[in-house]
Scaffold this motif. Structure first.
Motif, PDB file in Angstrom:
ATOM      1  N   PRO A 160      13.094  28.233 -41.848  1.00 43.21           N
ATOM      2  CA  PRO A 160      14.336  28.774 -42.395  1.00 43.21           C
ATOM      3  C   PRO A 160      14.820  28.029 -43.633  1.00 43.21           C
ATOM      4  O   PRO A 160      14.339  26.945 -43.966  1.00 43.21           O
ATOM      5  CB  PRO A 160      15.329  28.566 -41.244  1.00 43.21           C
ATOM      6  CG  PRO A 160      14.842  27.288 -40.612  1.00 43.21           C
ATOM      7  CD  PRO A 160      13.344  27.339 -40.699  1.00 43.21           C
ATOM      8  N   LEU A 161      15.769  28.628 -44.289  1.00 46.42           N
ATOM      9  CA  LEU A 161      16.566  27.949 -45.302  1.00 46.42           C
ATOM     10  C   LEU A 161      17.636  27.164 -44.552  1.00 46.42           C
ATOM     11  O   LEU A 161      18.302  27.712 -43.678  1.00 46.42           O
ATOM     12  CB  LEU A 161      17.196  28.984 -46.233  1.00 46.42           C
ATOM     13  CG  LEU A 161      18.017  28.506 -47.437  1.00 46.42           C
ATOM     14  CD1 LEU A 161      18.098  29.626 -48.464  1.00 46.42           C
ATOM     15  CD2 LEU A 161      19.424  28.090 -47.043  1.00 46.42           C
ATOM     16  N   VAL A 162      17.816  25.889 -44.879  1.00 46.57           N
ATOM     17  CA  VAL A 162      18.791  25.056 -44.170  1.00 46.57           C
ATOM     18  C   VAL A 162      19.771  24.458 -45.167  1.00 46.57           C
ATOM     19  O   VAL A 162      19.371  23.821 -46.144  1.00 46.57           O
ATOM     20  CB  VAL A 162      18.104  23.924 -43.379  1.00 46.57           C
ATOM     21  CG1 VAL A 162      19.149  23.081 -42.655  1.00 46.57           C
ATOM     22  CG2 VAL A 162      17.106  24.491 -42.382  1.00 46.57           C
ATOM     23  N   LEU A 163      21.061  24.699 -44.925  1.00 47.84           N
ATOM     24  CA  LEU A 163      22.120  24.137 -45.761  1.00 47.84           C
ATOM     25  C   LEU A 163      22.816  23.018 -45.003  1.00 47.84           C
ATOM     26  O   LEU A 163      23.191  23.187 -43.839  1.00 47.84           O
ATOM     27  CB  LEU A 163      23.123  25.228 -46.139  1.00 47.84           C
ATOM     28  CG  LEU A 163      24.332  24.801 -46.977  1.00 47.84           C
ATOM     29  CD1 LEU A 163      24.784  25.946 -47.892  1.00 47.84           C
ATOM     30  CD2 LEU A 163      25.526  24.343 -46.122  1.00 47.84           C
ATOM     31  N   GLY A 164      22.995  21.884 -45.672  1.00 45.50           N
ATOM     32  CA  GLY A 164      23.763  20.782 -45.114  1.00 45.50           C
ATOM     33  C   GLY A 164      24.958  20.473 -45.988  1.00 45.50           C
ATOM     34  O   GLY A 164      24.824  20.349 -47.210  1.00 45.50           O
ATOM     35  N   HIS A 165      26.121  20.364 -45.372  1.00 45.58           N
ATOM     36  CA  HIS A 165      27.343  20.045 -46.105  1.00 45.58           C
ATOM     37  C   HIS A 165      27.746  18.610 -45.838  1.00 45.58           C
ATOM     38  O   HIS A 165      27.800  18.173 -44.681  1.00 45.58           O
ATOM     39  CB  HIS A 165      28.480  20.984 -45.666  1.00 45.58           C
ATOM     40  CG  HIS A 165      29.817  20.634 -46.252  1.00 45.58           C
ATOM     41  ND1 HIS A 165      30.879  20.222 -45.480  1.00 45.58           N
ATOM     42  CD2 HIS A 165      30.248  20.627 -47.530  1.00 45.58           C
ATOM     43  CE1 HIS A 165      31.921  19.990 -46.270  1.00 45.58           C
ATOM     44  NE2 HIS A 165      31.566  20.225 -47.514  1.00 45.58           N
ATOM     45  N   SER A 166      28.007  17.839 -46.899  1.00 42.91           N
ATOM     46  CA  SER A 166      28.523  16.485 -46.782  1.00 42.91           C
ATOM     47  C   SER A 166      27.598  15.622 -45.917  1.00 42.91           C
ATOM     48  O   SER A 166      26.413  15.470 -46.247  1.00 42.91           O
ATOM     49  CB  SER A 166      29.956  16.546 -46.227  1.00 42.91           C
ATOM     50  OG  SER A 166      30.660  15.362 -46.470  1.00 42.91           O
ATOM     51  N   TYR A 167      28.062  15.074 -44.804  1.00 40.20           N
ATOM     52  CA  TYR A 167      27.198  14.321 -43.892  1.00 40.20           C
ATOM     53  C   TYR A 167      26.017  15.159 -43.410  1.00 40.20           C
ATOM     54  O   TYR A 167      24.930  14.623 -43.117  1.00 40.20           O
ATOM     55  CB  TYR A 167      28.020  13.840 -42.693  1.00 40.20           C
ATOM     56  CG  TYR A 167      27.221  13.469 -41.459  1.00 40.20           C
ATOM     57  CD1 TYR A 167      26.484  12.289 -41.408  1.00 40.20           C
ATOM     58  CD2 TYR A 167      27.209  14.315 -40.347  1.00 40.20           C
ATOM     59  CE1 TYR A 167      25.755  11.961 -40.260  1.00 40.20           C
ATOM     60  CE2 TYR A 167      26.487  13.994 -39.209  1.00 40.20           C
ATOM     61  CZ  TYR A 167      25.762  12.807 -39.173  1.00 40.20           C
ATOM     62  OH  TYR A 167      25.036  12.481 -38.046  1.00 40.20           O
ATOM     63  N   GLY A 168      26.184  16.454 -43.355  1.00 40.13           N
ATOM     64  CA  GLY A 168      25.087  17.336 -42.966  1.00 40.13           C
ATOM     65  C   GLY A 168      23.856  17.165 -43.832  1.00 40.13           C
ATOM     66  O   GLY A 168      22.743  17.495 -43.414  1.00 40.13           O
ATOM     67  N   GLY A 169      24.028  16.631 -45.056  1.00 37.35           N
ATOM     68  CA  GLY A 169      22.875  16.341 -45.900  1.00 37.35           C
ATOM     69  C   GLY A 169      21.979  15.285 -45.294  1.00 37.35           C
ATOM     70  O   GLY A 169      20.747  15.362 -45.402  1.00 37.35           O
ATOM     71  N   SER A 170      22.563  14.273 -44.659  1.00 38.87           N
ATOM     72  CA  SER A 170      21.762  13.258 -43.969  1.00 38.87           C
ATOM     73  C   SER A 170      20.979  13.882 -42.832  1.00 38.87           C
ATOM     74  O   SER A 170      19.832  13.510 -42.571  1.00 38.87           O
ATOM     75  CB  SER A 170      22.668  12.141 -43.429  1.00 38.87           C
ATOM     76  OG  SER A 170      23.236  11.393 -44.471  1.00 38.87           O
ATOM     77  N   VAL A 171      21.601  14.832 -42.133  1.00 41.45           N
ATOM     78  CA  VAL A 171      20.941  15.495 -41.012  1.00 41.45           C
ATOM     79  C   VAL A 171      19.741  16.298 -41.494  1.00 41.45           C
ATOM     80  O   VAL A 171      18.624  16.157 -40.978  1.00 41.45           O
ATOM     81  CB  VAL A 171      21.929  16.399 -40.254  1.00 41.45           C
ATOM     82  CG1 VAL A 171      21.219  17.153 -39.139  1.00 41.45           C
ATOM     83  CG2 VAL A 171      23.084  15.574 -39.682  1.00 41.45           C
ATOM     84  N   ILE A 172      19.922  17.147 -42.505  1.00 39.64           N
ATOM     85  CA  ILE A 172      18.829  18.020 -42.935  1.00 39.64           C
ATOM     86  C   ILE A 172      17.716  17.238 -43.616  1.00 39.64           C
ATOM     87  O   ILE A 172      16.567  17.696 -43.646  1.00 39.64           O
ATOM     88  CB  ILE A 172      19.331  19.179 -43.823  1.00 39.64           C
ATOM     89  CG1 ILE A 172      19.788  18.691 -45.201  1.00 39.64           C
ATOM     90  CG2 ILE A 172      20.450  19.940 -43.109  1.00 39.64           C
ATOM     91  CD1 ILE A 172      20.128  19.851 -46.162  1.00 39.64           C
ATOM     92  N   THR A 173      18.026  16.059 -44.139  1.00 40.64           N
ATOM     93  CA  THR A 173      17.004  15.230 -44.771  1.00 40.64           C
ATOM     94  C   THR A 173      15.938  14.799 -43.771  1.00 40.64           C
ATOM     95  O   THR A 173      14.775  14.583 -44.136  1.00 40.64           O
ATOM     96  CB  THR A 173      17.656  14.009 -45.437  1.00 40.64           C
ATOM     97  OG1 THR A 173      18.444  14.456 -46.550  1.00 40.64           O
ATOM     98  CG2 THR A 173      16.630  13.000 -45.940  1.00 40.64           C
ATOM     99  N   GLY A 174      16.291  14.694 -42.499  1.00 38.94           N
ATOM    100  CA  GLY A 174      15.354  14.246 -41.483  1.00 38.94           C
ATOM    101  C   GLY A 174      14.576  15.348 -40.801  1.00 38.94           C
ATOM    102  O   GLY A 174      13.817  15.078 -39.859  1.00 38.94           O
ATOM    103  N   LEU A 175      14.713  16.606 -41.267  1.00 36.59           N
ATOM    104  CA  LEU A 175      14.083  17.734 -40.581  1.00 36.59           C
ATOM    105  C   LEU A 175      12.637  17.962 -41.026  1.00 36.59           C
ATOM    106  O   LEU A 175      12.227  17.538 -42.105  1.00 36.59           O
ATOM    107  CB  LEU A 175      14.878  19.012 -40.839  1.00 36.59           C
ATOM    108  CG  LEU A 175      16.326  19.045 -40.343  1.00 36.59           C
ATOM    109  CD1 LEU A 175      16.993  20.342 -40.781  1.00 36.59           C
ATOM    110  CD2 LEU A 175      16.392  18.891 -38.819  1.00 36.59           C
TER     111      LEU A 175
END
Length: 228
Positions: free
Chosen positions: A59-74
């Protein structure tokens, strides 16, 4: 890609993305919005990874703010979108990257047990100052306390090194310094700059949905002026 995963930031929850979700689902796009607040970056990343793995295609995954740290590890992601978000490199955390404004620092209240929350009377100015008043008040009512430690988590991998990515700089952001966002955006494949607050999914949900729909199309990473 035929699906979208939206990953919220600190103090927020999945309901903040509902205006965008409505737009995407009306266009026939499959959308998932996992809940974080699991106590640590590894636990949050694991929860989102489970959602990604359950989709038929990357999928396309969007991370907002701290969510950027989360999606970086996927892993297994087709495209990463960093919306006013942290883009950590090896050994970096959101806290280390910094960029929090003085206004955000003054709005965060810490309890005796280390749990923090954003003072509601200041939250509109910090997160939603360009949103219609009623929608901003709705967004403030959804804000949640945050357990300590998530912002100091370091992703175990850096997905942006091998996955196409788009960074959206929010030029009127009063939570994360836009200058720091510009620095982090250099790590992504494509950069857009919007004259919005920290949370355009509240103030301009149609704009967020349009960019995501464009990215889902073949060759959609090549943005025109209308989307920038």
């Amino acid at each position: 890609m035929n699906g979208v995963v939206l990953v919220h930031g600190l103090y927020h929850d999945p309901r903040h993305f509902y205006p965008v979700v409505r737009e995407l689902r009306a266009a026939g796009v499959e959308v998932a919005v996992p809940e974080l607040h699991r106590g640590s970056l590894p636990a949050d990343t694991e929860a989102v990874q489970a959602v990604v793995d359950a989709m038929e295609e990357p999928p396309l995954v969007l991370g907002h703010s701290y969510g950027g740290s989360v999606i970086t590890g996927l892993t297994g992601v087709g495209h990463l979108v960093y919306l006013a978000a942290f883009v950590p490199a090896e050994g970096e955390s959101a806290a280390r990257l910094g960029g929090s404004t003085a206004l955000l620092a003054s709005a965060v209240v810490k309890d005796a047990d280390g749990v923090t929350h954003v003072e509601p009377s200041v939250a509109v100015d910090v997160f939603y100052d360009d949103a219609p008043a009623g929608r901003a008040a709705w967004a403030v009512s959804l804000l949640r306390p945050q357990k300590p430690g998530c912002g100091r988590g370091v992703p175990q991998r850096q997905a942006w090194r091998s996955t196409p990515s788009t960074y959206v700089i929010c030029a009127r952001d009063r939570a994360i310094d836009p200058a720091v966002q510009r620095e982090m955006s250099s790590r992504c494949s494509t950069t857009l700059t919007w004259d919005t607050s920290h949370s355009p999914f509240v103030s301009e949900p149609g704009r967020v949905a349009s960019v995501l729909q464009n990215l889902l199309r073949p060759g959609g990473g090549r943005f025109g002026a209308a989307l920038s």
